[in-house]
Scaffold this motif. Sequence first.
Motif, PDB file in Angstrom:
ATOM      1  N   ARG A 141     147.750  60.184  -6.388  1.00  0.00           N
ATOM      2  CA  ARG A 141     147.962  60.342  -4.996  1.00  0.00           C
ATOM      3  C   ARG A 141     146.949  61.418  -4.270  1.00  0.00           C
ATOM      4  O   ARG A 141     146.772  61.221  -3.243  1.00  0.00           O
ATOM      5  CB  ARG A 141     149.401  60.370  -4.815  1.00  0.00           C
ATOM      6  CG  ARG A 141     150.222  59.460  -5.213  1.00  0.00           C
ATOM      7  CD  ARG A 141     151.637  59.369  -4.768  1.00  0.00           C
ATOM      8  NE  ARG A 141     152.206  58.310  -5.518  1.00  0.00           N
ATOM      9  CZ  ARG A 141     153.678  58.403  -5.300  1.00  0.00           C
ATOM     10  NH1 ARG A 141     154.348  58.981  -4.554  1.00  0.00           N
ATOM     11  NH2 ARG A 141     154.381  57.524  -6.029  1.00  0.00           N
ATOM     12  N   GLY A 183     145.890  64.976  -2.705  1.00  0.00           N
ATOM     13  CA  GLY A 183     146.486  65.918  -1.615  1.00  0.00           C
ATOM     14  C   GLY A 183     147.622  66.786  -2.384  1.00  0.00           C
ATOM     15  O   GLY A 183     147.578  67.357  -3.380  1.00  0.00           O
ATOM     16  N   THR A 184     148.428  67.257  -1.678  1.00  0.00           N
ATOM     17  CA  THR A 184     149.494  67.835  -1.884  1.00  0.00           C
ATOM     18  C   THR A 184     150.522  67.301  -2.743  1.00  0.00           C
ATOM     19  O   THR A 184     151.357  67.761  -3.622  1.00  0.00           O
ATOM     20  CB  THR A 184     150.190  68.579  -0.609  1.00  0.00           C
ATOM     21  OG1 THR A 184     150.829  67.389   0.057  1.00  0.00           O
ATOM     22  CG2 THR A 184     149.446  69.371   0.246  1.00  0.00           C
ATOM     23  N   GLN A 185     150.640  65.909  -2.778  1.00  0.00           N
ATOM     24  CA  GLN A 185     151.429  65.187  -3.547  1.00  0.00           C
ATOM     25  C   GLN A 185     151.114  65.023  -5.173  1.00  0.00           C
ATOM     26  O   GLN A 185     151.951  65.016  -5.800  1.00  0.00           O
ATOM     27  CB  GLN A 185     151.614  63.861  -3.259  1.00  0.00           C
ATOM     28  CG  GLN A 185     152.078  63.525  -1.703  1.00  0.00           C
ATOM     29  CD  GLN A 185     152.423  62.146  -1.412  1.00  0.00           C
ATOM     30  OE1 GLN A 185     152.178  61.185  -2.082  1.00  0.00           O
ATOM     31  NE2 GLN A 185     152.853  61.766  -0.278  1.00  0.00           N
ATOM     32  N   GLY A 186     149.643  65.181  -5.396  1.00  0.00           N
ATOM     33  CA  GLY A 186     149.306  65.192  -6.472  1.00  0.00           C
ATOM     34  C   GLY A 186     149.383  63.942  -7.378  1.00  0.00           C
ATOM     35  O   GLY A 186     149.820  62.976  -6.811  1.00  0.00           O
TER      36      GLY A 186
END
Length: 133
Positions: free
Chosen positions: A37, A39-42
């Motif tokens: 995913r 971004g910040t979600q990893g």
Amino acid sequence: MTPAQVHRRIVDLYPRVLAGDMDEALALVDQDVIDHRGGTQGDHHGRAAWRDKWLALLEGPQDFHDVEVTVEQNIASDDISVNRYRSRGTHTASGRRYDVTSMDMIRVRDGRIVEHWALRDTAAIEAQLGTVS
């Protein structure tokens, strides 16, 4: 099934997923899938995380209806399939529609998705819905 066939089938099942019927689509996802995913979600790992992603669409603050996904181009090679597609839908609360082009890529082993990458123009969706902060 070939990677392109798996990809087509999961796209075809998407309206059922959005109606809460996920079992057939989840059968196309490997138990140990990696969903990149970014971004910040990893990365997310496992079929349960994939189910949670779909449940968040159903239960999240951004409720949509009339969602359509149209594959405009598919390219497949070996165990990889890439779709360029348009997604459209209506934001239930505001009645506003969105229409964006996106891409996703899957890697398939033994008829199941083992890796997934996606690019969606979230900024364009927010601008079309008037939700840009």
